[in-house]
Design a protein around this motif. Sequence first.
Motif, PDB file in Angstrom:
ATOM      1  N   SER A  70     -82.519 -24.895  52.346  1.00  0.00           N
ATOM      2  CA  SER A  70     -83.162 -23.655  52.783  1.00  0.00           C
ATOM      3  C   SER A  70     -84.125 -23.875  53.941  1.00  0.00           C
ATOM      4  O   SER A  70     -84.428 -22.926  54.676  1.00  0.00           O
ATOM      5  CB  SER A  70     -83.900 -22.986  51.615  1.00  0.00           C
ATOM      6  OG  SER A  70     -84.859 -23.865  51.046  1.00  0.00           O
ATOM      7  N   LEU A  71     -84.585 -25.109  54.120  1.00  0.00           N
ATOM      8  CA  LEU A  71     -85.452 -25.429  55.259  1.00  0.00           C
ATOM      9  C   LEU A  71     -84.724 -26.280  56.296  1.00  0.00           C
ATOM     10  O   LEU A  71     -85.353 -26.812  57.212  1.00  0.00           O
ATOM     11  CB  LEU A  71     -86.725 -26.145  54.782  1.00  0.00           C
ATOM     12  CG  LEU A  71     -87.642 -25.345  53.843  1.00  0.00           C
ATOM     13  CD1 LEU A  71     -88.892 -26.142  53.503  1.00  0.00           C
ATOM     14  CD2 LEU A  71     -88.006 -23.993  54.445  1.00  0.00           C
ATOM     15  N   ARG A 100     -94.901 -28.921  49.602  1.00  0.00           N
ATOM     16  CA  ARG A 100     -93.615 -28.274  49.855  1.00  0.00           C
ATOM     17  C   ARG A 100     -92.541 -29.358  49.782  1.00  0.00           C
ATOM     18  O   ARG A 100     -92.468 -30.219  50.648  1.00  0.00           O
ATOM     19  CB  ARG A 100     -93.622 -27.602  51.234  1.00  0.00           C
ATOM     20  CG  ARG A 100     -94.576 -26.415  51.313  1.00  0.00           C
ATOM     21  CD  ARG A 100     -94.949 -26.062  52.758  1.00  0.00           C
ATOM     22  NE  ARG A 100     -93.804 -25.768  53.606  1.00  0.00           N
ATOM     23  CZ  ARG A 100     -93.254 -24.558  53.761  1.00  0.00           C
ATOM     24  NH1 ARG A 100     -93.768 -23.518  53.113  1.00  0.00           N
ATOM     25  NH2 ARG A 100     -92.238 -24.365  54.559  1.00  0.00           N
ATOM     26  N   ALA A 126     -88.633 -30.365  49.716  1.00  0.00           N
ATOM     27  CA  ALA A 126     -87.357 -29.822  50.186  1.00  0.00           C
ATOM     28  C   ALA A 126     -86.222 -30.838  50.035  1.00  0.00           C
ATOM     29  O   ALA A 126     -86.428 -32.051  50.169  1.00  0.00           O
ATOM     30  CB  ALA A 126     -87.473 -29.384  51.640  1.00  0.00           C
ATOM     31  N   TYR A 173     -87.933 -26.178  47.685  1.00  0.00           N
ATOM     32  CA  TYR A 173     -87.045 -25.557  48.678  1.00  0.00           C
ATOM     33  C   TYR A 173     -85.697 -26.285  48.635  1.00  0.00           C
ATOM     34  O   TYR A 173     -85.467 -27.247  49.371  1.00  0.00           O
ATOM     35  CB  TYR A 173     -87.661 -25.638  50.072  1.00  0.00           C
ATOM     36  CG  TYR A 173     -88.950 -24.862  50.193  1.00  0.00           C
ATOM     37  CD1 TYR A 173     -88.945 -23.526  50.598  1.00  0.00           C
ATOM     38  CD2 TYR A 173     -90.169 -25.455  49.885  1.00  0.00           C
ATOM     39  CE1 TYR A 173     -90.125 -22.805  50.698  1.00  0.00           C
ATOM     40  CE2 TYR A 173     -91.360 -24.740  49.972  1.00  0.00           C
ATOM     41  CZ  TYR A 173     -91.331 -23.416  50.381  1.00  0.00           C
ATOM     42  OH  TYR A 173     -92.501 -22.700  50.467  1.00  0.00           O
TER      43      TYR A 173
END
Length: 335
Positions: free
Chosen positions: A67-68, A27, A29, A63
Amino acid sequence: MTRISAQAAVAAIALTTIGAVSAETIRFAHVDPAEWTQSKKGAASQVFKNLVEAETDISVELYPAGSLGGETELIEGAQDGSITVAMVSGAYANFCPAAAVTDIPYTFPNAPLAWEVMDGEFGDALAAHCLEQTGLRTLAYGETGFRNFTNSVRPVAEPADMAGLKFRVQTIPLYLEMVRGLGAEPQGIAWGEVPTALATGVVDGQENPISVIYSNNFFEFQDYLTLDRHVYGVDHILINDEFFQSLDSEQQAAVQRAAIVAGTTGRAIQQFGSADGIAKLAAEGMEITQPSAEQMDKFRAAAQPAVQAYLRDELGSDAVWIDRLADAVDAAQGN
């Protein structure tokens, strides 16, 4: 930290797919815009995704656009494992204080020299130090670019021209000390209030990278741009080290290669954006001043002492990194 040569990083693009022992998910980010073709971090993350997925069974989820969370939340997420890779800039110094030394004004005279220092022994040593403090491994460095002053009063070619001017800065002591050292008055104003502050004369000027100055239409309120390049912003591509250590050696090498190409991509996008922005700001009517080498020496002599004194007090035993960076810059310049 083991580094991969630039040649090996570029060669990674041409490698055929390498099978991995098991599938994983990364993930990745960042806070830059979601439209990755217009974003240095966005382009870097897309390149990272393409290379990792081409070489391994690892999938990469992106991401963008905060958004995180903001940079602080992204770093915390990378530490706790809810995020695997975070590409961040200034906020990293809140977790690894020694990283703040790269923000000492007028340290890097140009971007290629900054790349040489950050990709060399100094950058490796800083990464190893920060890994111990944060549990985050620095895979590679990108850049957010040099910051420059604008104002609505007069051309600024040296510190004497800044006397009496009020500049909006981030509410960070390093920036406050820098502007005071240059003989101007710093004003800590929230980002959302900057256009109004410039339009109404609450402040005379501000400082930001070229791309930010142009994309926020500051040329509507500011007549003069000074290309003094006072602070060079570093992007850190960070990975949760526990996750990294769980990968096999081929996966680790692929992730490392992809990050180096990603950081290089971010730098290239940033350099293009700055060149494009300067041309567009000139077309909008801004008067652009490029200080001479002698004038840049005056900026450096005025701004650095106060900032370095502040950082030495703040960093304590980590203040050694101030001198390590200065030595690395001198070595890169051949001094």
